[in-house]
Write a protein that holds these residues in place. Structure first.
Motif, PDB file in Angstrom:
ATOM      1  N   MET A 183     -71.748 -43.251 -53.164  1.00 23.97           N
ATOM      2  CA  MET A 183     -70.688 -44.264 -53.094  1.00 23.97           C
ATOM      3  C   MET A 183     -69.915 -44.281 -54.420  1.00 23.97           C
ATOM      4  SD  MET A 183     -71.040 -48.321 -52.240  1.00 23.97           S
ATOM      5  CE  MET A 183     -71.800 -48.091 -50.648  1.00 23.97           C
ATOM      6  N   ASN A 184     -68.581 -44.156 -54.331  1.00 26.50           N
ATOM      7  CA  ASN A 184     -67.783 -44.129 -55.561  1.00 26.50           C
ATOM      8  C   ASN A 184     -67.738 -45.505 -56.216  1.00 26.50           C
ATOM      9  OD1 ASN A 184     -67.081 -41.422 -55.484  1.00 26.50           O
ATOM     10  ND2 ASN A 184     -65.468 -41.825 -53.965  1.00 26.50           N
ATOM     11  N   LYS A 185     -67.752 -45.494 -57.545  1.00 27.09           N
ATOM     12  CA  LYS A 185     -67.741 -46.750 -58.296  1.00 27.09           C
ATOM     13  C   LYS A 185     -66.390 -46.975 -58.951  1.00 27.09           C
ATOM     14  CE  LYS A 185     -72.562 -47.442 -59.185  1.00 27.09           C
ATOM     15  NZ  LYS A 185     -73.565 -47.840 -60.144  1.00 27.09           N
ATOM     16  N   TYR A 186     -65.923 -48.208 -58.832  1.00 28.38           N
ATOM     17  CA  TYR A 186     -64.633 -48.563 -59.411  1.00 28.38           C
ATOM     18  C   TYR A 186     -64.742 -49.895 -60.134  1.00 28.38           C
ATOM     19  CZ  TYR A 186     -62.398 -44.897 -56.669  1.00 28.38           C
ATOM     20  OH  TYR A 186     -62.024 -43.688 -56.162  1.00 28.38           O
ATOM     21  N   PHE A 187     -63.634 -50.237 -60.817  1.00 25.17           N
ATOM     22  CA  PHE A 187     -63.524 -51.549 -61.432  1.00 25.17           C
ATOM     23  C   PHE A 187     -62.535 -52.400 -60.641  1.00 25.17           C
ATOM     24  CE2 PHE A 187     -64.461 -48.851 -65.219  1.00 25.17           C
ATOM     25  CZ  PHE A 187     -65.687 -49.417 -65.527  1.00 25.17           C
ATOM     26  N   ALA A 188     -62.775 -53.712 -60.657  1.00 22.84           N
ATOM     27  CA  ALA A 188     -61.783 -54.662 -60.140  1.00 22.84           C
ATOM     28  C   ALA A 188     -60.916 -55.097 -61.308  1.00 22.84           C
ATOM     29  CB  ALA A 188     -62.486 -55.865 -59.527  1.00 22.84           C
ATOM     30  N   GLY A 189     -59.612 -54.936 -61.178  1.00 20.15           N
ATOM     31  CA  GLY A 189     -58.677 -55.380 -62.215  1.00 20.15           C
ATOM     32  C   GLY A 189     -57.872 -56.552 -61.690  1.00 20.15           C
ATOM     33  N   ILE A 190     -58.087 -57.719 -62.272  1.00 25.45           N
ATOM     34  CA  ILE A 190     -57.411 -58.929 -61.795  1.00 25.45           C
ATOM     35  C   ILE A 190     -56.473 -59.434 -62.881  1.00 25.45           C
ATOM     36  CG2 ILE A 190     -57.719 -61.271 -60.911  1.00 25.45           C
ATOM     37  CD1 ILE A 190     -60.701 -60.477 -60.367  1.00 25.45           C
ATOM     38  N   GLU A 191     -55.185 -59.452 -62.572  1.00 22.77           N
ATOM     39  CA  GLU A 191     -54.227 -60.083 -63.473  1.00 22.77           C
ATOM     40  C   GLU A 191     -53.952 -61.482 -62.931  1.00 22.77           C
ATOM     41  OE1 GLU A 191     -50.258 -58.564 -63.370  1.00 22.77           O
ATOM     42  OE2 GLU A 191     -49.641 -59.683 -65.139  1.00 22.77           O
ATOM     43  N   GLY A 192     -54.455 -62.485 -63.612  1.00 21.11           N
ATOM     44  CA  GLY A 192     -54.210 -63.865 -63.199  1.00 21.11           C
ATOM     45  C   GLY A 192     -52.963 -64.371 -63.891  1.00 21.11           C
ATOM     46  N   GLY A 193     -51.855 -64.338 -63.197  1.00 19.61           N
ATOM     47  CA  GLY A 193     -50.590 -64.743 -63.798  1.00 19.61           C
ATOM     48  C   GLY A 193     -50.202 -66.155 -63.386  1.00 19.61           C
ATOM     49  N   GLY A 194     -49.209 -66.699 -64.058  1.00 21.80           N
ATOM     50  CA  GLY A 194     -48.759 -68.053 -63.764  1.00 21.80           C
ATOM     51  C   GLY A 194     -48.118 -68.194 -62.393  1.00 21.80           C
ATOM     52  N   THR A 195     -47.577 -67.102 -61.869  1.00 25.96           N
ATOM     53  CA  THR A 195     -46.947 -67.180 -60.544  1.00 25.96           C
ATOM     54  C   THR A 195     -47.684 -66.369 -59.490  1.00 25.96           C
ATOM     55  OG1 THR A 195     -45.464 -65.374 -61.143  1.00 25.96           O
ATOM     56  CG2 THR A 195     -44.622 -67.595 -61.439  1.00 25.96           C
ATOM     57  N   LYS A 196     -48.433 -65.341 -59.914  1.00 32.79           N
ATOM     58  CA  LYS A 196     -49.161 -64.541 -58.919  1.00 32.79           C
ATOM     59  C   LYS A 196     -50.429 -63.938 -59.506  1.00 32.79           C
ATOM     60  CE  LYS A 196     -46.548 -60.223 -59.539  1.00 32.79           C
ATOM     61  NZ  LYS A 196     -45.938 -60.432 -60.829  1.00 32.79           N
ATOM     62  N   PHE A 197     -51.377 -63.696 -58.620  1.00 31.51           N
ATOM     63  CA  PHE A 197     -52.573 -62.939 -58.979  1.00 31.51           C
ATOM     64  C   PHE A 197     -52.389 -61.538 -58.442  1.00 31.51           C
ATOM     65  CE2 PHE A 197     -56.362 -65.344 -60.597  1.00 31.51           C
ATOM     66  CZ  PHE A 197     -55.676 -66.498 -60.943  1.00 31.51           C
ATOM     67  N   LYS A 198     -52.405 -60.564 -59.332  1.00 29.03           N
ATOM     68  CA  LYS A 198     -52.307 -59.171 -58.908  1.00 29.03           C
ATOM     69  C   LYS A 198     -53.691 -58.539 -59.031  1.00 29.03           C
ATOM     70  CE  LYS A 198     -49.664 -55.033 -59.343  1.00 29.03           C
ATOM     71  NZ  LYS A 198     -48.443 -54.426 -59.790  1.00 29.03           N
ATOM     72  N   CYS A 199     -54.131 -57.919 -57.954  1.00 36.12           N
ATOM     73  CA  CYS A 199     -55.488 -57.386 -57.902  1.00 36.12           C
ATOM     74  C   CYS A 199     -55.427 -55.893 -57.609  1.00 36.12           C
ATOM     75  CB  CYS A 199     -56.275 -58.054 -56.772  1.00 36.12           C
ATOM     76  SG  CYS A 199     -56.195 -59.845 -56.835  1.00 36.12           S
ATOM     77  N   ILE A 200     -56.150 -55.106 -58.397  1.00 32.31           N
ATOM     78  CA  ILE A 200     -56.238 -53.680 -58.106  1.00 32.31           C
ATOM     79  C   ILE A 200     -57.695 -53.236 -58.149  1.00 32.31           C
ATOM     80  CG2 ILE A 200     -53.929 -53.149 -58.985  1.00 32.31           C
ATOM     81  CD1 ILE A 200     -55.211 -51.912 -61.474  1.00 32.31           C
ATOM     82  N   VAL A 201     -57.950 -52.112 -57.510  1.00 32.73           N
ATOM     83  CA  VAL A 201     -59.239 -51.433 -57.601  1.00 32.73           C
ATOM     84  C   VAL A 201     -58.936 -50.056 -58.177  1.00 32.73           C
ATOM     85  CG1 VAL A 201     -61.208 -50.520 -56.322  1.00 32.73           C
ATOM     86  CG2 VAL A 201     -60.158 -52.682 -55.609  1.00 32.73           C
ATOM     87  N   ALA A 202     -59.503 -49.751 -59.337  1.00 38.70           N
ATOM     88  CA  ALA A 202     -59.133 -48.499 -60.021  1.00 38.70           C
ATOM     89  C   ALA A 202     -60.083 -48.227 -61.176  1.00 38.70           C
ATOM     90  CB  ALA A 202     -57.706 -48.601 -60.566  1.00 38.70           C
ATOM     91  N   ASN A 203     -59.966 -47.040 -61.715  1.00 40.10           N
ATOM     92  CA  ASN A 203     -60.631 -46.725 -62.981  1.00 40.10           C
ATOM     93  C   ASN A 203     -59.622 -46.408 -64.078  1.00 40.10           C
ATOM     94  OD1 ASN A 203     -63.281 -47.088 -62.117  1.00 40.10           O
ATOM     95  ND2 ASN A 203     -63.342 -45.060 -61.185  1.00 40.10           N
ATOM     96  N   ASP A 204     -58.391 -46.088 -63.689  1.00 36.28           N
ATOM     97  CA  ASP A 204     -57.301 -45.802 -64.620  1.00 36.28           C
ATOM     98  C   ASP A 204     -56.000 -45.779 -63.803  1.00 36.28           C
ATOM     99  OD1 ASP A 204     -56.846 -43.124 -63.518  1.00 36.28           O
ATOM    100  OD2 ASP A 204     -58.748 -42.615 -64.458  1.00 36.28           O
ATOM    101  N   PRO A 205     -54.834 -45.582 -64.465  1.00 39.64           N
ATOM    102  CA  PRO A 205     -53.566 -45.662 -63.714  1.00 39.64           C
ATOM    103  C   PRO A 205     -53.446 -44.632 -62.589  1.00 39.64           C
ATOM    104  CG  PRO A 205     -53.162 -45.768 -66.078  1.00 39.64           C
ATOM    105  CD  PRO A 205     -54.615 -45.438 -65.915  1.00 39.64           C
ATOM    106  N   SER A 206     -54.185 -43.515 -62.683  1.00 40.26           N
ATOM    107  CA  SER A 206     -54.029 -42.470 -61.662  1.00 40.26           C
ATOM    108  C   SER A 206     -55.023 -42.645 -60.512  1.00 40.26           C
ATOM    109  CB  SER A 206     -54.229 -41.088 -62.298  1.00 40.26           C
ATOM    110  OG  SER A 206     -55.555 -40.967 -62.766  1.00 40.26           O
TER     111      SER A 206
END
Ligand code: ZN
Length: 296
Positions: free
Chosen positions: A1-24
């Motif tokens: 099973m591949n392992k990733y990180f959860a990246g959560i940007e908690g902003g004042g107007t929106k929460f942006k959520c990604i699953v990634a290890n780097d930009p690519s």
């Protein structure tokens, strides 16, 4: 099973959520409006649970680059809590603990701007630069100071958006910060432009006095940061900086305010000294990924 990180940007107007290890390697992303903790946060948790199930992946940690102010003192009982925000429903909310409980993985937290700064240092406009400043100008104004490769932190995290600023002699707008009379955020955030000129900033032409004032305030703020922190680069972004020509105006204001006082080759070409974020709107969420990797 591949392992990733959860990246959560908690902003004042929106929460942006990604699953990634780097930009690519972004395998999933989602955006949810920031309303109140009871409505916004379960959507974030559900997104990650669903993504893990559907893509058959696991998360090894979550990074949370969050609006603040935040309690970032690991020794404090309220570490990872949002503190004196004007958003009342978020005030004193233990957001790090919430995600740690619901996602059942380690959660690494820092301010949204420190996260974005780390991402720019790792993958964006400040690769290889140990000392730089990241500033974003939108509904609020925030910044992260990276010193020797890590975000500057003392008794609290810095709040450069609230530094005292000298008003332009022709500007009679009193500022809109509830805490300070003439701070950078109160004079130069997007709502200040709207309130000062009583119109949508989008309809103001490029040569309007509004942008002269804006550049005057941002140039002054960067000048102060240069004298106090001596950054080798300044990354200046956010919605307000999308205005054509504003970045150039800020460089000119800085040149005038510096008045030749600081001698450094870094200041020889201001087009290389003050730059736009290379990661654009992805900086915050990628910054959250960078927080996980910093703490591994
Ligand atoms: Zn203020």
């Amino acid at each position: 099973m591949n392992k990733y990180f959860a990246g959560i940007e908690g902003g004042g107007t929106k929460f942006k959520c990604i699953v990634a290890n780097d930009p690519s390697s972004i395998v999933a992303e989602a955006v949810f409006p920031t309303t109140d903790p009871d409505h916004t946060l379960p959507k974030v948790v559900d997104f990650y649970r669903r993504t893990c199930f559907e893509k058959n992946i696991s998360l090894q940690a979550a990074g949370l680059a969050c609006f603040g102010p935040l309690n970032l003192d690991p020794q404090s009982p309220s570490y990872g809590t949002i503190t004196s925000t004007p958003k009342l429903k978020w005030r004193n909310f233990p957001i790090r603990e919430y995600f740690q409980t619901h996602l059942e993985i380690p959660v690494y937290i820092d301010t949204d701007v420190n996260g974005a700064a780390l991402a720019e240092g790792k993958w964006g406009g400040a690769i290889g630069i140990s000392d730089f400043v990241y500033i974003t100008v939108g509904t609020g104004i925030g910044g992260g100071i990276i010193h020797q490769g890590i975000p500057l932190f003392g008794m609290v995290h810095p709040e450069i958006g609230h530094m005292k600023i000298q008003p332009h002699p022709e500007d009679f707008f009193p500022g809109n910060c509830p805490y300070h009379v003439t701070c950078l955020e109160g004079l130069a955030n997007a709502p200040a432009i709207r309130e000062r000129w009583k119109t949508d900033p989008a309809v103001l032409p490029d040569d309007h006095l509004a942008w002269k004032f804006e550049a005057y305030y941002l140039g002054q703020a960067i000048h102060n940061l240069i004298l106090v922190c001596a950054p080798k680069r300044v990354i200046l972004g956010g919605g307000v900086l999308k205005r054509a020509g504003l970045l150039e105006k800020v460089r000119l204001e800085l040149f005038e305010i510096l008045n030749g006082y600081v001698n450094s080759p870094y200041l020889d070409d201001l087009s290389q000294y003050i730059i736009s974020p290379a990661l654009a709107d992805q900086a915050g969420a990628l910054g959250a990924i960078a927080l996980c990797q910093r703490n591994r």
